[in-house]
Write a protein that holds these residues in place. Sequence first.
Motif, PDB file in Angstrom:
ATOM      1  N   SER A   1      -2.374 -41.316 -15.086  1.00  0.00           N
ATOM      2  CA  SER A   1      -2.506 -42.054 -16.322  1.00  0.00           C
ATOM      3  C   SER A   1      -0.934 -42.427 -17.404  1.00  0.00           C
ATOM      4  O   SER A   1      -0.871 -43.709 -17.516  1.00  0.00           O
ATOM      5  CB  SER A   1      -3.375 -41.871 -16.971  1.00  0.00           C
ATOM      6  OG  SER A   1      -3.863 -42.981 -17.919  1.00  0.00           O
ATOM      7  N   SER A   2      -0.808 -41.312 -17.578  1.00  0.00           N
ATOM      8  CA  SER A   2       0.903 -40.942 -18.324  1.00  0.00           C
ATOM      9  C   SER A   2       1.580 -41.906 -17.669  1.00  0.00           C
ATOM     10  O   SER A   2       2.819 -42.053 -18.418  1.00  0.00           O
ATOM     11  CB  SER A   2       0.769 -39.897 -18.979  1.00  0.00           C
ATOM     12  OG  SER A   2       1.353 -38.741 -18.438  1.00  0.00           O
TER      13      SER A   2
ATOM     14  N   GLN B   1       3.837 -46.145 -18.794  1.00  0.00           N
ATOM     15  CA  GLN B   1       5.211 -45.574 -18.775  1.00  0.00           C
ATOM     16  C   GLN B   1       6.351 -47.228 -19.569  1.00  0.00           C
ATOM     17  O   GLN B   1       6.002 -48.190 -19.200  1.00  0.00           O
ATOM     18  CB  GLN B   1       6.020 -44.974 -18.119  1.00  0.00           C
ATOM     19  CG  GLN B   1       6.154 -43.792 -17.688  1.00  0.00           C
ATOM     20  CD  GLN B   1       6.625 -43.079 -20.014  1.00  0.00           C
ATOM     21  OE1 GLN B   1       7.195 -43.088 -19.530  1.00  0.00           O
ATOM     22  NE2 GLN B   1       5.554 -42.106 -19.394  1.00  0.00           N
ATOM     23  N   THR B   2       6.625 -47.062 -21.207  1.00  0.00           N
ATOM     24  CA  THR B   2       7.057 -48.227 -21.127  1.00  0.00           C
ATOM     25  C   THR B   2       8.504 -48.944 -20.565  1.00  0.00           C
ATOM     26  O   THR B   2       9.115 -50.237 -20.339  1.00  0.00           O
ATOM     27  CB  THR B   2       7.488 -48.210 -22.561  1.00  0.00           C
ATOM     28  OG1 THR B   2       8.757 -47.269 -23.023  1.00  0.00           O
ATOM     29  CG2 THR B   2       6.377 -48.097 -23.430  1.00  0.00           C
ATOM     30  N   TYR B   3       8.454 -48.057 -20.077  1.00  0.00           N
ATOM     31  CA  TYR B   3      10.221 -47.950 -18.492  1.00  0.00           C
ATOM     32  C   TYR B   3       8.909 -48.141 -17.012  1.00  0.00           C
ATOM     33  O   TYR B   3       9.203 -47.546 -16.796  1.00  0.00           O
ATOM     34  CB  TYR B   3      11.433 -47.024 -18.601  1.00  0.00           C
ATOM     35  CG  TYR B   3      12.240 -47.355 -17.642  1.00  0.00           C
ATOM     36  CD1 TYR B   3      13.753 -47.568 -18.274  1.00  0.00           C
ATOM     37  CD2 TYR B   3      12.297 -47.718 -16.430  1.00  0.00           C
ATOM     38  CE1 TYR B   3      14.316 -47.929 -18.021  1.00  0.00           C
ATOM     39  CE2 TYR B   3      13.460 -47.020 -15.506  1.00  0.00           C
ATOM     40  CZ  TYR B   3      14.766 -47.963 -16.501  1.00  0.00           C
ATOM     41  OH  TYR B   3      15.862 -48.260 -15.262  1.00  0.00           O
TER      42      TYR B   3
ATOM     43  N   GLU C   1       3.492 -42.456 -23.393  1.00  0.00           N
ATOM     44  CA  GLU C   1       4.612 -43.596 -23.155  1.00  0.00           C
ATOM     45  C   GLU C   1       5.820 -43.727 -23.140  1.00  0.00           C
ATOM     46  O   GLU C   1       6.472 -44.925 -22.369  1.00  0.00           O
ATOM     47  CB  GLU C   1       3.950 -44.432 -23.179  1.00  0.00           C
ATOM     48  CG  GLU C   1       2.319 -44.775 -23.166  1.00  0.00           C
ATOM     49  CD  GLU C   1       1.421 -45.960 -24.049  1.00  0.00           C
ATOM     50  OE1 GLU C   1       2.099 -46.909 -24.557  1.00  0.00           O
ATOM     51  OE2 GLU C   1       0.530 -45.820 -23.937  1.00  0.00           O
ATOM     52  N   GLU C   2       7.434 -43.260 -24.127  1.00  0.00           N
ATOM     53  CA  GLU C   2       8.553 -43.507 -24.514  1.00  0.00           C
ATOM     54  C   GLU C   2       8.923 -42.740 -23.481  1.00  0.00           C
ATOM     55  O   GLU C   2      10.324 -43.167 -23.518  1.00  0.00           O
ATOM     56  CB  GLU C   2       8.309 -43.812 -25.414  1.00  0.00           C
ATOM     57  CG  GLU C   2       8.880 -43.074 -26.274  1.00  0.00           C
ATOM     58  CD  GLU C   2       7.354 -42.573 -27.529  1.00  0.00           C
ATOM     59  OE1 GLU C   2       7.191 -41.474 -28.191  1.00  0.00           O
ATOM     60  OE2 GLU C   2       6.213 -42.896 -26.204  1.00  0.00           O
TER      61      GLU C   2
ATOM     62  N   ALA D   1      10.969 -35.088 -28.450  1.00  0.00           N
ATOM     63  CA  ALA D   1       9.574 -34.138 -28.065  1.00  0.00           C
ATOM     64  C   ALA D   1       8.702 -35.160 -27.619  1.00  0.00           C
ATOM     65  O   ALA D   1       7.435 -35.488 -28.248  1.00  0.00           O
ATOM     66  CB  ALA D   1       9.594 -33.456 -28.309  1.00  0.00           C
ATOM     67  N   CYS D   2       8.583 -35.961 -26.052  1.00  0.00           N
ATOM     68  CA  CYS D   2       7.382 -36.911 -24.970  1.00  0.00           C
ATOM     69  C   CYS D   2       7.358 -35.778 -24.140  1.00  0.00           C
ATOM     70  O   CYS D   2       6.824 -36.674 -23.743  1.00  0.00           O
ATOM     71  CB  CYS D   2       8.251 -38.153 -25.035  1.00  0.00           C
ATOM     72  SG  CYS D   2       9.114 -38.982 -26.736  1.00  0.00           S
ATOM     73  N   TYR D   3       7.871 -34.931 -24.385  1.00  0.00           N
ATOM     74  CA  TYR D   3       6.840 -33.602 -22.817  1.00  0.00           C
ATOM     75  C   TYR D   3       5.989 -33.090 -23.299  1.00  0.00           C
ATOM     76  O   TYR D   3       6.448 -32.435 -24.093  1.00  0.00           O
ATOM     77  CB  TYR D   3       8.195 -33.514 -22.222  1.00  0.00           C
ATOM     78  CG  TYR D   3       7.502 -33.368 -20.236  1.00  0.00           C
ATOM     79  CD1 TYR D   3       7.788 -33.601 -18.654  1.00  0.00           C
ATOM     80  CD2 TYR D   3       7.284 -31.506 -20.190  1.00  0.00           C
ATOM     81  CE1 TYR D   3       7.373 -33.071 -18.016  1.00  0.00           C
ATOM     82  CE2 TYR D   3       6.190 -31.338 -18.876  1.00  0.00           C
ATOM     83  CZ  TYR D   3       6.464 -31.911 -17.543  1.00  0.00           C
ATOM     84  OH  TYR D   3       6.442 -31.549 -16.927  1.00  0.00           O
ATOM     85  N   HIS D   4       4.549 -33.040 -22.384  1.00  0.00           N
ATOM     86  CA  HIS D   4       3.603 -32.128 -23.043  1.00  0.00           C
ATOM     87  C   HIS D   4       3.319 -30.977 -21.732  1.00  0.00           C
ATOM     88  O   HIS D   4       3.140 -31.824 -20.639  1.00  0.00           O
ATOM     89  CB  HIS D   4       2.527 -32.600 -23.322  1.00  0.00           C
ATOM     90  CG  HIS D   4       2.093 -33.645 -24.546  1.00  0.00           C
ATOM     91  ND1 HIS D   4       2.265 -33.391 -25.371  1.00  0.00           N
ATOM     92  CD2 HIS D   4       2.879 -34.933 -23.938  1.00  0.00           C
ATOM     93  CE1 HIS D   4       2.485 -34.622 -26.554  1.00  0.00           C
ATOM     94  NE2 HIS D   4       2.805 -35.477 -25.594  1.00  0.00           N
TER      95      HIS D   4
END
Length: 323
Positions: free
Chosen positions: A20-21, A25-27, A94-95, A202-205
């Motif tokens: 889902s994530s 994605q915005t890209y 998302e970014e 930090a956008c990676y969980h």
Amino acid sequence: MISIIIPVYNVGKYLGQCLSSVSRQTYADFECILIDDGSTDESTGICDQWAEKDQRIRVIHKKNEGVSAARNLGIDVAKGEKILFVDSDDWLDEEYVELMVKHSEEADLAVSGIIYEYGNGNKKILQPYDTRLFPLGSENSSHFTNLCEKGLLYGPVEKLYLRSIIEKNNIRFPVGCSYGEDLLFNFEYLEHVKTISTVYSACYHYRITSNTLSSRFRANKFDEDYIQWKVVFSFYQNYHLLDESSKQYLYHRLWGIVYDGLFQSGKHEDTSSSSIKHILSIPEIKHLKQYRHGFKCASWIKWLICHRHALAFYIYFKLLRKN
């Protein structure tokens, strides 16, 4: 186009959140390659459902051969100019992809931060200390060491790779390596890198679970860790990155490897004096005395290590197990 490669094995509990994530994605210009590595739970069905739902997602089902073989197959079939790896129990803001693409235009490798997500709700955020593009060389040793200190060069995630470098040099994850295959892949890739872009974000969980491999005991852990340390040290030497600061980092890391090797070995009844001698026989022990400050452990332990007193450790561990 970006190729997002996701190896999948029995992660039905988390896979939906991951995909889902990716889908949000915005890209948008990406392909997502799911390598179903012989899953025996609902993961296979979830992969197929998402492939039907989002035309950018495709699935390859294969027999179970491990994560390295799965990632390698993803590389083989990828069509994108750049490659991202995502673990199937993780998720992305998302970014994330847009941010990585934006900061990779002039770089051979882009590296961002990462958020470690623990089961109890705690988080740990690690990220480069700024956003910059720098050539790999002696003048930028501190930037490279900062990435190493935070573990940001050791795993395959939170990075954007050029597929041309991977294919031209036939770089693949070593199959049959139970631990550290990511580091070996990355440092082979780094041998062909001229510029690195760091992203202060930090956008990676990254989900930490109780069965994470690094949390389990492995009888050959010392040898694996030491081999990887030598790979990193050799890279520093070959690319003129060794200075006093990087030496402190590298030898403090080796202190931890030796200490963990001794004390993990000492917990087991079958520990022999020869296994302790094996750890203390590495030639780099002679350098550890110079870099003992800053590593936290008892002074007597440091003294025994620096003087290679295997017998004293053997007697100590034997007495410790009796009490």
